[in-house]
Write a protein that holds these residues in place. Structure first.
Motif, mmCIF file in Angstrom:
data_model
loop_
_atom_site.group_PDB
_atom_site.id
_atom_site.type_symbol
_atom_site.label_atom_id
_atom_site.label_comp_id
_atom_site.label_asym_id
_atom_site.label_seq_id
_atom_site.Cartn_x
_atom_site.Cartn_y
_atom_site.Cartn_z
ATOM 1 N N VAL A 1 -7.334 1.413 -6.454
ATOM 2 C CA VAL A 1 -6.746 2.758 -6.389
ATOM 3 C C VAL A 1 -7.887 3.766 -6.452
ATOM 4 N N ALA A 2 -7.837 4.770 -5.581
ATOM 5 C CA ALA A 2 -8.870 5.801 -5.595
ATOM 6 C C ALA A 2 -8.254 7.161 -5.303
ATOM 7 N N MET A 3 -8.838 8.195 -5.907
ATOM 8 C CA MET A 3 -8.444 9.580 -5.667
ATOM 9 C C MET A 3 -9.718 10.404 -5.512
ATOM 10 N N VAL A 4 -9.734 11.265 -4.494
ATOM 11 C CA VAL A 4 -10.931 12.049 -4.184
ATOM 12 C C VAL A 4 -10.518 13.454 -3.785
ATOM 13 N N GLU A 5 -11.189 14.433 -4.354
ATOM 14 C CA GLU A 5 -11.038 15.811 -3.909
ATOM 15 C C GLU A 5 -12.292 16.187 -3.122
ATOM 16 N N HIS A 6 -12.170 16.159 -1.796
ATOM 17 C CA HIS A 6 -13.321 16.418 -0.938
ATOM 18 C C HIS A 6 -12.825 16.514 0.502
ATOM 19 N N PRO A 7 -13.415 17.377 1.330
ATOM 20 C CA PRO A 7 -12.971 17.478 2.727
ATOM 21 C C PRO A 7 -13.049 16.165 3.485
ATOM 22 N N ASN A 8 -14.031 15.324 3.153
ATOM 23 C CA ASN A 8 -14.179 14.028 3.815
ATOM 24 C C ASN A 8 -13.639 12.884 2.955
ATOM 25 N N ARG B 1 0.799 -1.220 0.000
ATOM 26 C CA ARG B 1 0.000 0.000 0.000
ATOM 27 C C ARG B 1 0.840 1.282 0.000
ATOM 28 N N LYS B 2 0.311 2.321 -0.684
ATOM 29 C CA LYS B 2 0.816 3.692 -0.553
ATOM 30 C C LYS B 2 -0.352 4.645 -0.706
ATOM 31 N N SER B 3 -0.437 5.594 0.217
ATOM 32 C CA SER B 3 -1.533 6.566 0.196
ATOM 33 C C SER B 3 -0.983 7.983 0.186
ATOM 34 N N GLY B 4 -1.887 8.961 0.200
ATOM 35 C CA GLY B 4 -1.475 10.359 0.271
ATOM 36 C C GLY B 4 -2.654 11.256 0.574
ATOM 37 N N SER B 5 -2.396 12.340 1.292
ATOM 38 C CA SER B 5 -3.432 13.339 1.571
ATOM 39 C C SER B 5 -2.790 14.707 1.729
ATOM 40 N N TRP B 6 -3.470 15.717 1.252
ATOM 41 C CA TRP B 6 -3.079 17.116 1.476
ATOM 42 C C TRP B 6 -4.320 17.976 1.294
ATOM 43 N N ARG B 7 -4.678 18.669 2.339
ATOM 44 C CA ARG B 7 -5.885 19.485 2.332
ATOM 45 C C ARG B 7 -7.090 18.649 1.897
ATOM 46 N N ASN B 8 -7.750 19.031 0.790
ATOM 47 C CA ASN B 8 -8.953 18.306 0.350
ATOM 48 C C ASN B 8 -8.649 17.160 -0.606
ATOM 49 N N TRP B 9 -7.382 16.924 -0.898
ATOM 50 C CA TRP B 9 -7.022 15.877 -1.857
ATOM 51 C C TRP B 9 -6.588 14.629 -1.087
ATOM 52 N N HIS B 10 -7.270 13.539 -1.364
ATOM 53 C CA HIS B 10 -6.999 12.277 -0.672
ATOM 54 C C HIS B 10 -6.894 11.156 -1.700
ATOM 55 N N CYS B 11 -5.963 10.253 -1.493
ATOM 56 C CA CYS B 11 -5.817 9.131 -2.425
ATOM 57 C C CYS B 11 -5.242 7.928 -1.683
ATOM 58 N N ASP B 12 -5.498 6.767 -2.246
ATOM 59 C CA ASP B 12 -4.968 5.539 -1.663
ATOM 60 C C ASP B 12 -4.815 4.498 -2.763
ATOM 61 N N SER B 13 -3.880 3.593 -2.543
ATOM 62 C CA SER B 13 -3.643 2.495 -3.487
ATOM 63 C C SER B 13 -3.241 1.278 -2.677
ATOM 64 N N VAL B 14 -3.817 0.136 -3.019
ATOM 65 C CA VAL B 14 -3.518 -1.073 -2.259
ATOM 66 C C VAL B 14 -3.607 -2.286 -3.169
ATOM 67 N N MET B 15 -2.732 -3.257 -2.921
ATOM 68 C CA MET B 15 -2.871 -4.575 -3.516
ATOM 69 C C MET B 15 -3.131 -5.541 -2.374
ATOM 70 N N VAL B 16 -4.193 -6.299 -2.500
ATOM 71 C CA VAL B 16 -4.672 -7.173 -1.437
ATOM 72 C C VAL B 16 -4.482 -8.627 -1.849
ATOM 73 N N TYR B 17 -3.851 -9.408 -0.965
ATOM 74 C CA TYR B 17 -3.865 -10.859 -1.134
ATOM 75 C C TYR B 17 -4.521 -11.453 0.095
ATOM 76 N N ASP B 18 -5.726 -11.937 -0.085
ATOM 77 C CA ASP B 18 -6.527 -12.468 1.022
ATOM 78 C C ASP B 18 -6.871 -13.917 0.707
ATOM 79 N N GLU B 19 -6.038 -14.824 1.187
ATOM 80 C CA GLU B 19 -6.245 -16.242 0.906
ATOM 81 C C GLU B 19 -7.535 -16.744 1.542
#
Length: 315
Positions: A271-278, A244-262
């Motif tokens: 992967v998601a990117m959102v411009e929003h206070p929440n 995983r690697k994520s990031g946030s600054w002010r209203n810009w939020h993003c995340d990326s993950v690779m999941v291995y769930d046996e």
């Protein structure tokens, strides 16, 4: 030569299923571009899940939210889907994965020693998202190397003549020269499709080579920060292995993950990117609908109870 997944070797608790990419009998190797595997059924399922939420639907229409999803459960039948996947947005710390790539490219070429100090800074940069360590790594590899890799025509992660993509053009510090990307002038940018491609190439051993892909995955494994996607995955998939690697600054939020769930037979990239206070909460709530889309379930994820307020254009 058949490709083999670096994912299977990256110090996992268990061995993933179906991660051979081809065989010696002449089977096809995996494509370099994950968008090659665009799948109509997964695309419709993802759209149904996301657009059913009125808050998210408004953000999607305003181009203030994007998402990419890759189903890797069967490596002989990979599926990709995205909404606004080629829409470039400010990405805060998420493009530090491009610095990691550039560092390992320099190590592979003999231009950067693989010292304990550098290894520690790469771990701090990715797992802790430490800005001082990230700045030291950027100074070691240089903006030009990062740009050359992102714009390499043989394996591009940034398109100067089109939609843009993954870019690092500023140290994670108050001082220093900027090298903004040419389309929007952003210092740290990404599209969800470019980030999904990087994870996909890591998982299949295609980023530099299998050995370096395996090494890079180890820095992404078991993230130290437990917000956004990881907040939800800690609860619904506590035994899963996460990269995983994520990031946030002010209203810009993003995340990326690779999941291995046996335990639940799920192996995917989100992967998601959102411009929003929440945006942190919005991203946290995307995991369940994304997994329902993977299952191509007719059940829609419930709209989360929250005080999320969509800020419409012009307000």
């Amino acid at each position: 030569m058949p490709l083999k997944s670096a994912f299977a070797k990256a110090n996992l608790k268990t061995t993933p299923l179906n991660l051979e990419t081809s065989n010696d009998d002449g089977g096809e190797e995996l494509a370099a571009e994950v968008v090659t595997y665009q799948n109509p059924a997964l695309q419709l399922a993802l759209q149904d899940q996301i657009m059913a939420n009125p808050r998210w639907s408004a953000l999607i229409k305003q181009k203030r939210m994007s998402i990419s999803l890759v189903d890797l459960n069967d490596m002989s039948d990979i599926h990709y889907a995205a909404i606004n996947g080629d829409h470039m947005m400010y990405a805060a710390s998420m493009p530090k994965i491009a610095v990691l790539y550039a560092a390992f490219d320099a190590i592979e070429e003999g231009d950067l020693p693989f010292t304990k100090e550098i290894q520690k800074d790469m771990w701090l940069m990715i797992s802790k998202s430490n800005n001082a360590a990230s700045t030291r790594m950027i100074d070691r590899v240089g903006f030009q190397r990062i740009e050359d890799l992102m714009c390499n025509p043989e394996n591009p992660f940034y398109d100067k003549d089109g939609v843009g993509g993954l870019w690092v053009g500023k140290r994670y510090a108050a001082q220093g020269k900027r090298n903004p990307e040419p389309l929007k002038g952003l210092s740290h940018a990404a599209t969800t499709s470019s980030v999904a491609k990087l994870y996909y190439q890591l998982a299949t051993g295609q980023l530099i080579n299998e050995k370096r892909s395996e090494q890079m995955l180890k820095y992404l494994k078991d993230p130290s920060l437990h917000h956004k996607f990881v907040n939800t995955l800690d609860r619904i998939a506590p035994e899963a292995t996460l990269f995983r690697k994520s990031g946030s600054w002010r209203n810009w939020h993003c995340d990326s993950v690779m999941v291995y769930d046996e335990a639940r037979s799920k192996h995917y990239i989100l992967v998601a990117m959102v411009e929003h206070p929440n945006g942190e909460k919005i991203i946290r709530n995307l995991v369940r609908p994304a997994e329902l889309a993977l299952d191509q379930s007719a059940i829609l994820a419930p709209t989360p109870d929250s005080n999320e307020t969509v800020i419409t254009a012009g307000t």
